[in-house]
Design an enzyme around this catalytic site. Sequence first.
Site, PDB file in Angstrom:
ATOM      1  N   HIS A  82       0.722  -1.137   0.224  1.00 17.20           N
ATOM      2  CA  HIS A  82       0.006   0.061  -0.208  1.00 17.20           C
ATOM      3  C   HIS A  82       0.912   1.232  -0.247  1.00 17.20           C
ATOM      4  O   HIS A  82       1.882   1.336   0.821  1.00 17.20           O
ATOM      5  CB  HIS A  82      -0.804  -0.085   1.175  1.00 17.20           C
ATOM      6  CG  HIS A  82      -1.816   1.240   1.270  1.00 17.20           C
ATOM      7  ND1 HIS A  82      -2.781   1.593   0.674  1.00 17.20           N
ATOM      8  CD2 HIS A  82      -1.581   2.374   1.957  1.00 17.20           C
ATOM      9  CE1 HIS A  82      -3.261   2.582   0.879  1.00 17.20           C
ATOM     10  NE2 HIS A  82      -2.537   3.205   1.716  1.00 17.20           N
ATOM     11  N   ASP A 161     -15.318   2.483   7.625  1.00 15.59           N
ATOM     12  CA  ASP A 161     -14.394   3.423   7.238  1.00 15.59           C
ATOM     13  C   ASP A 161     -14.806   4.425   6.242  1.00 15.59           C
ATOM     14  O   ASP A 161     -14.498   5.600   5.798  1.00 15.59           O
ATOM     15  CB  ASP A 161     -13.028   2.858   6.617  1.00 15.59           C
ATOM     16  CG  ASP A 161     -12.022   3.764   6.229  1.00 15.59           C
ATOM     17  OD1 ASP A 161     -11.580   4.537   6.804  1.00 15.59           O
ATOM     18  OD2 ASP A 161     -11.457   3.479   4.992  1.00 15.59           O
ATOM     19  N   ARG A 168     -14.556  12.820   7.580  1.00 18.15           N
ATOM     20  CA  ARG A 168     -13.401  13.447   8.046  1.00 18.15           C
ATOM     21  C   ARG A 168     -13.068  14.394   6.737  1.00 18.15           C
ATOM     22  O   ARG A 168     -12.339  15.570   7.239  1.00 18.15           O
ATOM     23  CB  ARG A 168     -12.215  12.419   8.097  1.00 18.15           C
ATOM     24  CG  ARG A 168     -12.339  11.891   9.362  1.00 18.15           C
ATOM     25  CD  ARG A 168     -11.418  10.345   9.535  1.00 18.15           C
ATOM     26  NE  ARG A 168      -9.977  10.751   8.898  1.00 18.15           N
ATOM     27  CZ  ARG A 168      -9.289   9.937   8.306  1.00 18.15           C
ATOM     28  NH1 ARG A 168      -9.465   8.788   8.099  1.00 18.15           N
ATOM     29  NH2 ARG A 168      -8.003  10.215   8.199  1.00 18.15           N
ATOM     30  N   LYS A 187      -8.776  -1.418   6.110  1.00 18.75           N
ATOM     31  CA  LYS A 187      -8.963  -1.944   4.655  1.00 18.75           C
ATOM     32  C   LYS A 187      -8.025  -3.057   4.288  1.00 18.75           C
ATOM     33  O   LYS A 187      -8.480  -4.213   3.846  1.00 18.75           O
ATOM     34  CB  LYS A 187      -8.907  -0.711   3.830  1.00 18.75           C
ATOM     35  CG  LYS A 187     -10.269  -0.112   3.858  1.00 18.75           C
ATOM     36  CD  LYS A 187     -10.186   1.311   2.969  1.00 18.75           C
ATOM     37  CE  LYS A 187      -9.252   2.233   3.706  1.00 18.75           C
ATOM     38  NZ  LYS A 187      -9.305   3.720   3.175  1.00 18.75           N
TER      39      LYS A 187
HETATM   40  N1  URA Z   1      -5.872   6.933   2.717  1.00 23.04           N
HETATM   41  C1  URA Z   1      -7.084   6.276   3.428  1.00 23.04           C
HETATM   42  O1  URA Z   1      -7.293   5.213   3.035  1.00 23.04           O
HETATM   43  N2  URA Z   1      -7.404   6.710   4.625  1.00 23.04           N
HETATM   44  C2  URA Z   1      -6.843   7.839   5.175  1.00 23.04           C
HETATM   45  O2  URA Z   1      -7.465   8.333   6.333  1.00 23.04           O
HETATM   46  C3  URA Z   1      -5.947   8.498   4.379  1.00 23.04           C
HETATM   47  C4  URA Z   1      -5.619   8.009   3.442  1.00 23.04           C
END
Ligand code: URA
Length: 425
Positions: A82, A161, A168, A187
């Site tokens: 990632h 999320d 957010r 994730k």
């Molecule tokens: N990428 C994500 O998946 N979540 C975050 O909070 C910031 C970047």
Amino acid sequence: MDAIDVIVTKRDGRELSAEQIAWVVDAYTRGEVADEQMSALAMAILLNGMDRREIGRWTEAMIRSGARMDWSALDRPTTDKHSTGGVGDKITLPLAPLVAACGAYVPQLSGRGLGHTGGTLDKLESIPGWRASLSNDEMLAVLREAGAVVCAAGDGLAPADKKLYALRDVTGTVESIPLIASSIMSKKIAEGTGALVLDVKVGSGAFMKNVEAARELARTMVDLGTDHGVTTVALLTAMDRPLGRAVGNALEVAEAVEVLAGGGPSDVVELTVRLAREMLAAAGVSGKDPEDALKDGSAMDAWRRMIVAQGGDPDAALPVAAESVEVPAPASGVLGKLDAYQVGLAAWRLGAGRARKEDAVSFGAGITLHARPGDTVREGQALMTLHADEPARFARALEALSGSYVIGETPDPDLLPLVIDRITA
Ligand code: URA
């Protein structure tokens, strides 16, 4: 339980209990805790932080909000990477098939771009016919066929999320290390990979602008992965200048294919090979070396299988923007800095990125860099070529690029090394 108690606990700088965290994340996902209450809690977390135990519980609650994928039916280990995102970061494209060619499975759930950084799915969608949405059974079939799959995360994966990240984004609470780390790792853990390598970018084009903040994010994510049984390693890598020479969806696919053919810019090749070795080591696979798989064509074969298995035509011509403009070097000398953020912003303004989730991207738009930091340039030589479908976009892109590069007598001594640090459990 009561949302106000949870908010007040964190507002007053106290530790949230396991019960409070499990309840608030679940109740928010079900719509029982209101957006304004979760906004207040997210802001309290941003201001007062969370400790390792709280971050672990928060991540666990987000994983539990949806399904956790399971690849135990496969006969080889799974490993994934990632990246926290950067300008010209097309590394997943050559990396996933490369690692597959070396003997591990790569099940990668990926995202679309928002703002100045591009998304892997947008890049791959520039390949005619390629499909990002797959069912779990289709993912498994592509993995068996090609060894690697890159596709969109379904709605069932960490839905807490998805909802919280959107909140957010509009409440000024993205820049919290506990919230970023738990968002990314929930994730990746739910994705079911056995091993994970994190590429935490540092510099103007990245989320984390300095090495200290990036190190803290990397450490938090490595601890979360380890605590959840995923072998996790992080590299801190440079994003003070763009990666490679291509910025923009189809342009980056073309550069990735060059790497798979054994060529490509040295920084893209170096980082791809380094991350591939880390992914294989984390998965405990010691087969073919990635450099050999790039040379002998086996990584390219895996790429072609992966693209075909998702409906794409690896031989089709990639989209090309209708218009282009060259930016000439104003002087002779050495290209010192080339600011990643400004180049990313210019590419975005050319149409390579989107301003809102619903917007479409222009696949051919972006920037080709003809010189990179450290190269010697002559006055009048093309420093870069801008590509766009509509000529009206060039003026704003050129504005973004104003002051983005320096031509001097020596290379910039402050340029970050490509790999800055390595963080392990
Ligand atoms: N990428 C994500 O998946 N979540 C975050 O909070 C910031 C970047």
